[in-house]
Design an enzyme around this catalytic site. Sequence first.
Site, PDB file in Angstrom:
ATOM      1  N   TYR A 158       0.833  -1.195   0.000  1.00  0.00           N
ATOM      2  CA  TYR A 158       0.000   0.000   0.000  1.00  0.00           C
ATOM      3  C   TYR A 158       0.870   1.249   0.000  1.00  0.00           C
ATOM      4  O   TYR A 158       1.899   1.282   0.657  1.00  0.00           O
ATOM      5  CB  TYR A 158      -0.896   0.017   1.251  1.00  0.00           C
ATOM      6  CG  TYR A 158      -1.774  -1.196   1.404  1.00  0.00           C
ATOM      7  CD1 TYR A 158      -2.124  -1.959   0.301  1.00  0.00           C
ATOM      8  CD2 TYR A 158      -2.245  -1.584   2.649  1.00  0.00           C
ATOM      9  CE1 TYR A 158      -2.928  -3.080   0.441  1.00  0.00           C
ATOM     10  CE2 TYR A 158      -3.054  -2.696   2.802  1.00  0.00           C
ATOM     11  CZ  TYR A 158      -3.382  -3.448   1.697  1.00  0.00           C
ATOM     12  OH  TYR A 158      -4.171  -4.554   1.837  1.00  0.00           O
ATOM     13  N   GLU A 183     -15.891  -1.824  23.900  1.00  0.00           N
ATOM     14  CA  GLU A 183     -17.055  -1.612  23.021  1.00  0.00           C
ATOM     15  C   GLU A 183     -17.754  -0.274  23.280  1.00  0.00           C
ATOM     16  O   GLU A 183     -18.615   0.129  22.490  1.00  0.00           O
ATOM     17  CB  GLU A 183     -18.037  -2.776  23.188  1.00  0.00           C
ATOM     18  CG  GLU A 183     -17.488  -4.076  22.629  1.00  0.00           C
ATOM     19  CD  GLU A 183     -18.400  -5.265  22.916  1.00  0.00           C
ATOM     20  OE1 GLU A 183     -18.907  -5.352  24.055  1.00  0.00           O
ATOM     21  OE2 GLU A 183     -18.593  -6.091  22.012  1.00  0.00           O
TER      22      GLU A 183
END
Length: 392
Positions: free
Chosen positions: A298, A370
């Site tokens: 990349y 979370e």
Amino acid sequence: MTYLDRALALKDKLIALRRDLHAHPELAFQEVRTAQRVAATLHDLGIEYETGVATTGVVARLGEGAPCFALRADMDALPIVEANDVAYKSQNAGVMHACGHDAHTACLLGAAMLLSEDLKQGKLKGSVKLLFQPAEENADGLGNSGAKLMVEAGALNDVAAVVGLHVVSTLPSNEVFVRAGPFMAAADAFKAEIIGRGGHGAYPQEALDPVWLAAQAINAIHGIVPRRMDPTQHGVISVCVVQAGVAENVIPELVRLGGTIRSFDPKVRRQLIADLEKALSIARVWGGDYTLRLLDGYPALANDPQMAEFARGMARDLLGAARVKEAELQMGAEDFSYMAQAKPAAFLHLGAKKDAASRPHHSPVFDIDEAVLPTGAALLAEAARRYLTGNA
Ligand SMILES: [Zn+2]
Ligand SMILES: [Zn+2]
């Protein structure tokens, strides 16, 4: 109510989504169930979408016309056996969401929930594109990863600007990290052979020991960054593969080397590669030989300065200035760079440290807090809302 308030009300829903994706991870270009889950959620929201983009990607559009602001999430998992003993543990043997792409997908679906009402009611002028890309972790045999294929498929053609985010399990939870300009490195891989002549370990003079040649080459490679690269620049070459020999008394024919080359500046990248070639060519001084194969990875990810400031201001207003920090340069790579090359872009890091344990990315014990899911959803939605209301 801000998008953050509204996102916090969606917290349980986002956690359930993320856990479902986490329990059913899929490798690059195999995100079939994941894409179905994305499509089903979009369908329930009454959002139009297209599946099968860039193989297993999903592209959705909310609203109509220009400007079109894009938000991106990646969906793929990694070939890792999950070691966490949690209720949402991976049910796919040897596959694990160990980079947090399950969280990214849940956050972008959360942003869709936040934005869909406002766009349907005509509160925002223009449109928002949701890019659920496959294959960030791995490219196909031709070097194509999900973001590259999405760009090539024209998914960003009508897009004015694009924002993405990545959760980071090692940074303080619910803090946002922003950086203008170069942010994440270009990552190239190399595979090399140092070729000698095999023989008896007791009679090196009759062989040409490739281990001896490789040792000199590795030493030279390790001198490239400190002695050849401009010290004000950034780069690294790591030799991560050294393979040779099977018996203690046999000089092998060749040594296989492999490693990674990381850089930000294309000039530095070219120089590191040229110097790697020189370091390997030491084998020829002694009558040996070498081969070198470079695998382009990349490109470096650079945030558009204006978009980075736009994102910084947006995050400060949404979360408070104390939770928005300057990001450090990262030698890790990210294929969002293809989108950032195509359009003005900003990529944010969202701290998501779960507990005192070390849970690095790509490890079998990776996990996130979370509580960041509503924050991620709100950040994405707010970026789009601001852009479309010109409230930048
Ligand atoms: Zn990763
Ligand atoms: Zn990742």
